[in-house]
Design a protein around this motif. Structure first.
Motif, mmCIF file in Angstrom:
data_model
loop_
_atom_site.group_PDB
_atom_site.id
_atom_site.type_symbol
_atom_site.label_atom_id
_atom_site.label_comp_id
_atom_site.label_asym_id
_atom_site.label_seq_id
_atom_site.Cartn_x
_atom_site.Cartn_y
_atom_site.Cartn_z
ATOM 1 N N ILE A 1 36.074 15.843 94.448
ATOM 2 C CA ILE A 1 36.334 16.993 95.308
ATOM 3 C C ILE A 1 35.581 18.195 94.741
ATOM 4 O O ILE A 1 35.497 18.379 93.517
ATOM 5 N N TYR A 2 35.005 18.987 95.637
ATOM 6 C CA TYR A 2 34.180 20.130 95.249
ATOM 7 C C TYR A 2 34.621 21.371 96.015
ATOM 8 O O TYR A 2 35.208 21.268 97.089
ATOM 9 N N GLY A 3 34.294 22.504 95.447
ATOM 10 C CA GLY A 3 34.542 23.761 96.147
ATOM 11 C C GLY A 3 33.676 23.853 97.402
ATOM 12 O O GLY A 3 32.649 23.187 97.527
ATOM 13 N N MET A 4 34.104 24.691 98.338
ATOM 14 C CA MET A 4 33.391 24.837 99.612
ATOM 15 C C MET A 4 32.608 26.144 99.639
ATOM 16 O O MET A 4 33.066 27.167 99.137
ATOM 17 N N GLU A 5 31.413 26.094 100.246
ATOM 18 C CA GLU A 5 30.573 27.283 100.386
ATOM 19 C C GLU A 5 30.225 27.521 101.855
ATOM 20 O O GLU A 5 30.034 26.570 102.620
ATOM 21 N N TYR A 6 30.190 28.819 102.218
ATOM 22 C CA TYR A 6 29.583 29.155 103.501
ATOM 23 C C TYR A 6 28.089 28.872 103.355
ATOM 24 O O TYR A 6 27.442 29.384 102.442
ATOM 25 N N ASN A 7 27.535 28.049 104.210
ATOM 26 C CA ASN A 7 26.113 27.729 104.064
ATOM 27 C C ASN A 7 25.257 28.387 105.144
ATOM 28 O O ASN A 7 24.128 27.980 105.393
ATOM 29 N N GLU A 8 25.838 29.409 105.784
ATOM 30 C CA GLU A 8 25.108 30.256 106.710
ATOM 31 C C GLU A 8 25.549 31.701 106.488
ATOM 32 O O GLU A 8 26.615 31.958 105.929
ATOM 33 N N ALA A 9 24.709 32.642 106.940
ATOM 34 C CA ALA A 9 25.061 34.057 106.792
ATOM 35 C C ALA A 9 26.053 34.505 107.861
ATOM 36 O O ALA A 9 26.790 35.477 107.676
ATOM 37 N N PHE A 10 26.100 33.789 109.001
ATOM 38 C CA PHE A 10 26.989 34.105 110.118
ATOM 39 C C PHE A 10 26.777 35.531 110.641
ATOM 40 O O PHE A 10 27.709 36.199 111.094
ATOM 41 N N THR B 1 26.580 39.201 102.038
ATOM 42 C CA THR B 1 26.348 38.160 103.025
ATOM 43 C C THR B 1 27.229 36.967 102.682
ATOM 44 O O THR B 1 27.566 36.746 101.517
ATOM 45 N N LEU B 2 27.608 36.203 103.682
ATOM 46 C CA LEU B 2 28.466 35.051 103.417
ATOM 47 C C LEU B 2 27.688 33.852 102.866
ATOM 48 O O LEU B 2 28.295 32.933 102.305
ATOM 49 N N LEU B 3 26.386 33.846 103.007
ATOM 50 C CA LEU B 3 25.581 32.696 102.579
ATOM 51 C C LEU B 3 25.807 32.368 101.112
ATOM 52 O O LEU B 3 25.651 33.217 100.228
ATOM 53 N N ASN B 4 26.195 31.116 100.856
ATOM 54 C CA ASN B 4 26.432 30.578 99.509
ATOM 55 C C ASN B 4 27.670 31.149 98.803
ATOM 56 O O ASN B 4 27.895 30.862 97.624
ATOM 57 N N GLN B 5 28.464 31.917 99.513
ATOM 58 C CA GLN B 5 29.710 32.431 98.925
ATOM 59 C C GLN B 5 30.794 31.349 98.997
ATOM 60 O O GLN B 5 30.840 30.550 99.930
ATOM 61 N N ASN B 6 31.683 31.338 97.997
ATOM 62 C CA ASN B 6 32.781 30.382 97.984
ATOM 63 C C ASN B 6 33.858 30.776 99.001
ATOM 64 O O ASN B 6 34.102 31.959 99.235
ATOM 65 N N VAL B 7 34.492 29.771 99.586
ATOM 66 C CA VAL B 7 35.441 29.995 100.686
ATOM 67 C C VAL B 7 36.883 29.998 100.176
ATOM 68 O O VAL B 7 37.324 29.011 99.577
ATOM 69 N N PRO B 8 37.639 31.076 100.424
ATOM 70 C CA PRO B 8 39.059 31.083 100.055
ATOM 71 C C PRO B 8 39.910 30.467 101.173
ATOM 72 O O PRO B 8 39.416 30.178 102.275
ATOM 73 N N CYS B 9 41.179 30.292 100.916
ATOM 74 C CA CYS B 9 42.112 29.781 101.930
ATOM 75 C C CYS B 9 43.521 30.235 101.575
ATOM 76 O O CYS B 9 43.804 30.600 100.434
ATOM 77 N N GLU C 1 35.396 34.249 97.784
ATOM 78 C CA GLU C 1 36.087 34.039 96.514
ATOM 79 C C GLU C 1 35.369 34.800 95.397
ATOM 80 O O GLU C 1 34.162 35.059 95.473
ATOM 81 N N VAL C 2 36.123 35.119 94.350
ATOM 82 C CA VAL C 2 35.582 35.892 93.234
ATOM 83 C C VAL C 2 34.419 35.168 92.568
ATOM 84 O O VAL C 2 33.449 35.787 92.128
ATOM 85 N N ALA C 3 34.497 33.830 92.504
ATOM 86 C CA ALA C 3 33.416 33.050 91.861
ATOM 87 C C ALA C 3 32.069 33.350 92.499
ATOM 88 O O ALA C 3 31.044 33.393 91.835
ATOM 89 N N GLY C 4 32.090 33.518 93.809
ATOM 90 C CA GLY C 4 30.996 34.125 94.538
ATOM 91 C C GLY C 4 29.662 33.432 94.604
ATOM 92 O O GLY C 4 29.560 32.217 94.632
ATOM 93 N N PHE C 5 28.614 34.225 94.581
ATOM 94 C CA PHE C 5 27.254 33.842 94.951
ATOM 95 C C PHE C 5 26.582 33.060 93.827
ATOM 96 O O PHE C 5 25.899 33.623 92.977
ATOM 97 N N ARG C 6 26.752 31.730 93.814
ATOM 98 C CA ARG C 6 26.100 30.933 92.766
ATOM 99 C C ARG C 6 25.345 29.751 93.338
ATOM 100 O O ARG C 6 24.652 29.061 92.614
ATOM 101 N N ASP C 7 25.443 29.510 94.628
ATOM 102 C CA ASP C 7 24.700 28.450 95.312
ATOM 103 C C ASP C 7 24.762 27.122 94.553
ATOM 104 O O ASP C 7 23.758 26.533 94.199
ATOM 105 N N GLU C 8 25.982 26.662 94.314
ATOM 106 C CA GLU C 8 26.170 25.403 93.588
ATOM 107 C C GLU C 8 26.375 24.226 94.537
ATOM 108 O O GLU C 8 26.646 23.120 94.097
ATOM 109 N N ASP C 9 26.247 24.505 95.830
ATOM 110 C CA ASP C 9 26.460 23.485 96.862
ATOM 111 C C ASP C 9 27.881 22.925 96.769
ATOM 112 O O ASP C 9 28.803 23.657 96.456
ATOM 113 N N GLY C 10 28.048 21.665 97.054
ATOM 114 C CA GLY C 10 29.385 21.078 97.107
ATOM 115 C C GLY C 10 29.720 20.728 98.538
ATOM 116 O O GLY C 10 28.985 19.997 99.207
#
Length: 289
Positions: free
Chosen positions: A164-173, A186-194, A249-258
């Protein structure tokens, strides 16, 4: 007065004593009935007042207190008049409904946000959206809202065969969602909270794709856009209703995919157009009742 004289007096005036005794017994009986009725009605009034307060309030009713008051009504009190049966049925039915709503509060996940909305909704926990790696075959398709602080059971720290991996917005929307809560990023590559939410007064939740408002009789919890993984990825995903004003999410812009998240757009064919429009973003809404 000696005993003989008292007996003679009672013999001559016995009918007066009988009359006085009858009147006294009747008065005593009326007093007991009135007292009984008053006590009975007061107990019912207290129960109905508790139910009325619950219906108007967002605070759950104290079922223990209500149960004590119900137990305080004896069988004879409950059946003292012919109309009591219908009152009793109404009280019991309202108690059952209240108990059902309290014990079965509607649960839903608010994807893209850290908090819940609405006065009658409580936050169970704020978490991190997660799912399968986008390139894995045979991966799980249901996304999860993981708590920020895990509690471990037994472990080996050796890699298994499911991940299981963290989720990223993969578009800027851009020009789609409200960016007010994205902290100017921008939302691109940012981690998604819930956020896992519970409705205190409603027992059913429903996500409706293709609408941003609820049907009549349903309460809106939040609305947004339908999102899922990339259509060319190896792993399957599920459709999520991501909030119209997403956070990061605070972890933020790191483009680690997942686990990847993209906007969902309609495709004509078996999906009837022009009711739907080719490549138009699909809205969604989460409702409770």
């Amino acid at each position: 007065m000696n005993v003989a004289s008292l007996k003679l007096y009672i013999k001559k005036n016995g009918h007066h004593f009988a009359t006085f005794s009858g009147i006294f017994c009747m008065v005593l009986s009326l007093w007991m009935i009135m007292s009984f009725n008053s006590k009975h009605d007061r107990k019912y009034s207290e129960i109905l007042k508790e139910l009325s307060t619950f219906e108007k309030s967002v605070v759950p009713m104290n079922m223990d207190i209500l149960a004590e008051k119900m137990e305080g009504l004896t069988i004879n009190e409950r059946m003292k008049r012919a109309d009591n049966e219908s009152i009793e049925e109404k009280v019991i039915e309202k108690v059952k409904v209240a108990q059902r709503v309290i014990s079965e509060g509607a649960m839903y996940v608010r994807w893209g946000r850290k908090t819940c909305s609405g006065q009658a909704t409580e936050l169970v926990y704020s978490g991190i959206a997660a799912g399968s790696w986008h390139g894995h075959y045979g991966a799980a398709t249901n996304h999860q809202c993981l708590p920020k602080i895990p509690v471990w059971g037994r472990y080996t720290d050796k890699a298994g065969s499911a991940f299981i991996y963290g989720m990223e917005y993969n578009e800027a929307f851009t020009n789609i969602v409200d960016m007010a809560f994205a902290k100017g990023k921008t939302l691109l590559n940012q981690n998604v909270p819930c956020a896992v939410c519970r409705s205190k007064k409603r027992s059913t939740s429903l996500m409706i794709p293709g609408r941003n408002e609820c049907y009549t009789g349903w309460r809106l919890e939040y609305h947004g856009y339908l999102m899922a993984g990339h259509h060319g990825s190896a792993s399957g995903t599920s459709y999520l209703c991501v909030d119209n004003a997403p956070e990061v999410e605070v972890a933020g812009f790191r483009d680690e995919d997942g686990s990847w998240l993209y906007r969902v757009t309609g495709q004509c064919g078996t999906l009837t157009c022009p009711k739907y429009v080719k490549n138009r973003e699909i809205s969604c809404v989460v409702c409770t009742k």
